[in-house]
Design a protein around this motif. Structure first.
Motif, PDB file in Angstrom:
ATOM      1  N   GLY A  65     -66.945  58.213  79.986  1.00 38.82           N
ATOM      2  CA  GLY A  65     -67.505  59.182  80.916  1.00 38.82           C
ATOM      3  C   GLY A  65     -66.479  60.056  81.611  1.00 38.82           C
ATOM      4  N   TYR A  66     -65.220  59.967  81.239  1.00 38.87           N
ATOM      5  CA  TYR A  66     -64.177  60.781  81.852  1.00 38.87           C
ATOM      6  C   TYR A  66     -64.018  62.087  81.084  1.00 38.87           C
ATOM      7  N   VAL A  67     -64.973  62.978  81.269  1.00 43.91           N
ATOM      8  CA  VAL A  67     -64.914  64.270  80.598  1.00 43.91           C
ATOM      9  C   VAL A  67     -64.348  65.263  81.601  1.00 43.91           C
ATOM     10  N   SER A  68     -63.157  65.735  81.332  1.00 47.03           N
ATOM     11  CA  SER A  68     -62.525  66.640  82.272  1.00 47.03           C
ATOM     12  C   SER A  68     -61.360  67.345  81.615  1.00 47.03           C
ATOM     13  N   GLU A  69     -61.022  68.500  82.179  1.00 52.16           N
ATOM     14  CA  GLU A  69     -59.849  69.210  81.690  1.00 52.16           C
ATOM     15  C   GLU A  69     -58.568  68.497  82.089  1.00 52.16           C
ATOM     16  N   LEU A  70     -58.704  67.465  82.928  1.00 52.24           N
ATOM     17  CA  LEU A  70     -57.537  66.702  83.366  1.00 52.24           C
ATOM     18  C   LEU A  70     -57.033  65.720  82.314  1.00 52.24           C
ATOM     19  N   LEU A  71     -57.885  65.319  81.382  1.00 51.81           N
ATOM     20  CA  LEU A  71     -57.497  64.284  80.420  1.00 51.81           C
ATOM     21  C   LEU A  71     -56.296  64.675  79.575  1.00 51.81           C
ATOM     22  N   GLU A  72     -56.326  65.849  79.004  1.00 50.68           N
ATOM     23  CA  GLU A  72     -55.256  66.256  78.083  1.00 50.68           C
ATOM     24  C   GLU A  72     -53.873  66.205  78.737  1.00 50.68           C
ATOM     25  N   PRO A  73     -53.666  66.862  79.896  1.00 56.76           N
ATOM     26  CA  PRO A  73     -52.322  66.795  80.486  1.00 56.76           C
ATOM     27  C   PRO A  73     -51.925  65.395  80.930  1.00 56.76           C
ATOM     28  N   LEU A  74     -52.901  64.601  81.388  1.00 48.82           N
ATOM     29  CA  LEU A  74     -52.565  63.244  81.827  1.00 48.82           C
ATOM     30  C   LEU A  74     -52.146  62.368  80.660  1.00 48.82           C
ATOM     31  N   ILE A  75     -52.875  62.459  79.562  1.00 48.65           N
ATOM     32  CA  ILE A  75     -52.539  61.650  78.382  1.00 48.65           C
ATOM     33  C   ILE A  75     -51.194  62.098  77.817  1.00 48.65           C
ATOM     34  N   ASN A  76     -50.971  63.391  77.728  1.00 47.22           N
ATOM     35  CA  ASN A  76     -49.678  63.880  77.234  1.00 47.22           C
ATOM     36  C   ASN A  76     -48.534  63.431  78.136  1.00 47.22           C
ATOM     37  N   ARG A  77     -48.761  63.496  79.456  1.00 51.40           N
ATOM     38  CA  ARG A  77     -47.728  63.062  80.399  1.00 51.40           C
ATOM     39  C   ARG A  77     -47.441  61.572  80.251  1.00 51.40           C
ATOM     40  N   ALA A  78     -48.475  60.785  80.043  1.00 50.75           N
ATOM     41  CA  ALA A  78     -48.291  59.341  79.884  1.00 50.75           C
ATOM     42  C   ALA A  78     -47.444  59.028  78.653  1.00 50.75           C
ATOM     43  N   PHE A  79     -47.702  59.710  77.546  1.00 51.77           N
ATOM     44  CA  PHE A  79     -46.929  59.446  76.339  1.00 51.77           C
ATOM     45  C   PHE A  79     -45.509  59.996  76.423  1.00 51.77           C
ATOM     46  N   GLU A  80     -45.314  61.070  77.184  1.00 49.17           N
ATOM     47  CA  GLU A  80     -43.965  61.609  77.361  1.00 49.17           C
ATOM     48  C   GLU A  80     -43.133  60.734  78.290  1.00 49.17           C
ATOM     49  N   ASN A  81     -43.721  60.323  79.418  1.00 46.24           N
ATOM     50  CA  ASN A  81     -42.983  59.559  80.427  1.00 46.24           C
ATOM     51  C   ASN A  81     -42.862  58.080  80.099  1.00 46.24           C
ATOM     52  N   HIS A  82     -43.819  57.537  79.341  1.00 44.24           N
ATOM     53  CA  HIS A  82     -43.832  56.101  79.042  1.00 44.24           C
ATOM     54  C   HIS A  82     -44.096  55.874  77.558  1.00 44.24           C
ATOM     55  N   PRO A  83     -43.163  56.268  76.691  1.00 40.67           N
ATOM     56  CA  PRO A  83     -43.423  56.159  75.251  1.00 40.67           C
ATOM     57  C   PRO A  83     -43.519  54.714  74.758  1.00 40.67           C
ATOM     58  N   GLY A  84     -42.967  53.771  75.478  1.00 41.78           N
ATOM     59  CA  GLY A  84     -42.967  52.382  75.026  1.00 41.78           C
ATOM     60  C   GLY A  84     -44.198  51.586  75.425  1.00 41.78           C
ATOM     61  N   LEU A  85     -45.065  52.162  76.267  1.00 42.92           N
ATOM     62  CA  LEU A  85     -46.242  51.419  76.729  1.00 42.92           C
ATOM     63  C   LEU A  85     -47.300  51.336  75.637  1.00 42.92           C
ATOM     64  N   VAL A  86     -48.009  50.215  75.648  1.00 45.01           N
ATOM     65  CA  VAL A  86     -49.109  50.022  74.700  1.00 45.01           C
ATOM     66  C   VAL A  86     -50.406  50.500  75.348  1.00 45.01           C
ATOM     67  N   MET A  87     -51.446  50.567  74.525  1.00 48.74           N
ATOM     68  CA  MET A  87     -52.725  51.130  74.955  1.00 48.74           C
ATOM     69  C   MET A  87     -53.271  50.458  76.215  1.00 48.74           C
ATOM     70  N   LYS A  88     -53.204  49.140  76.285  1.00 51.54           N
ATOM     71  CA  LYS A  88     -53.774  48.425  77.435  1.00 51.54           C
ATOM     72  C   LYS A  88     -53.017  48.722  78.721  1.00 51.54           C
ATOM     73  N   ASP A  89     -51.763  49.133  78.625  1.00 50.38           N
ATOM     74  CA  ASP A  89     -50.996  49.499  79.811  1.00 50.38           C
ATOM     75  C   ASP A  89     -51.151  50.983  80.155  1.00 50.38           C
ATOM     76  N   LEU A  90     -51.383  51.794  79.144  1.00 56.60           N
ATOM     77  CA  LEU A  90     -51.556  53.229  79.371  1.00 56.60           C
ATOM     78  C   LEU A  90     -52.885  53.543  80.062  1.00 56.60           C
ATOM     79  N   MET A  91     -53.917  52.794  79.691  1.00 58.56           N
ATOM     80  CA  MET A  91     -55.260  53.060  80.223  1.00 58.56           C
ATOM     81  C   MET A  91     -55.302  53.021  81.750  1.00 58.56           C
ATOM     82  N   PRO A  92     -54.848  51.935  82.419  1.00 55.82           N
ATOM     83  CA  PRO A  92     -54.917  51.922  83.890  1.00 55.82           C
ATOM     84  C   PRO A  92     -54.022  52.984  84.533  1.00 55.82           C
ATOM     85  N   LEU A  93     -52.895  53.284  83.886  1.00 56.60           N
ATOM     86  CA  LEU A  93     -51.994  54.300  84.410  1.00 56.60           C
ATOM     87  C   LEU A  93     -52.687  55.666  84.421  1.00 56.60           C
TER      88      LEU A  93
END
Length: 163
Positions: A65-93
């Motif tokens: 249910g998280y439909v927003s223009e915010l998703l894309e930049p947040l997900i990209n930022r998460a993968f750029e800043n925390h490339p070593g995190l796994v999916m279960k750690d990325l989700m709460p972040l």
């Protein structure tokens, strides 16, 4: 009629108005849905540069249910800043960033009024009502200055203009 059906050519089949193909409407709707979902997948893949984990994370968040223009930049930022995190750690972040971004978005949409002490009203622009009040000796003088500036609505004259 049979030749038209065998050919599969829509224009030939259309010549015979009484000829119908079972479930055509349902199949057309299914095809339209399939095309739209494929386009959404293509758009999502382009947003994340083909990063399968980012695409999967995006799809999971949209399904939640998280439909927003915010998703894309947040997900990209998460993968750029925390490339070593796994999916279960990325989700709460990402969810915590999302919630704080939503709070900032609603807070920034409300205009903030700048509080100013009455003693400083004389420093405001000359078209500010507080400035005009600070330049008046009393309430009557303030009303006169408002009238002189054309800032008062003369309801009595307005009403009399109709009668």
């Amino acid at each position: 009629m049979i030749d038209a059906l065998r050919s599969g050519d829509v224009t030939k089949i259309a010549r015979y108005s009484d000829l119908t193909i079972p479930d055509v409407d349902r199949k057309i709707l299914e095809l339209g849905h399939l095309l739209r979902s494929n386009q959404e997948r293509i758009d999502t893949a382009v947003k994340y540069g083909g990063n399968e984990q980012a695409i999967r994370l995006h799809n999971m968040l949209v399904d939640m249910g998280y439909v927003s223009e915010l998703l894309e930049p947040l997900i990209n930022r998460a993968f750029e800043n925390h490339p070593g995190l796994v999916m279960k750690d990325l989700m709460p972040l990402i969810l915590s960033w999302y919630q704080s971004a939503e709070i900032e978005k609603t807070a920034s949409s409300k205009p903030k009024m700048k509080a100013m002490k009455k003693a400083d009203w004389h420093t405001l622009d000359s078209n500010d009502l507080r400035f005009l009040f600070s330049q008046s000796a009393n309430e009557e003088a303030f009303l006169e200055s408002l009238s002189r500036e054309g800032l008062l609505f003369d309801a009595e004259n307005w009403i009399n203009s109709f009668g």
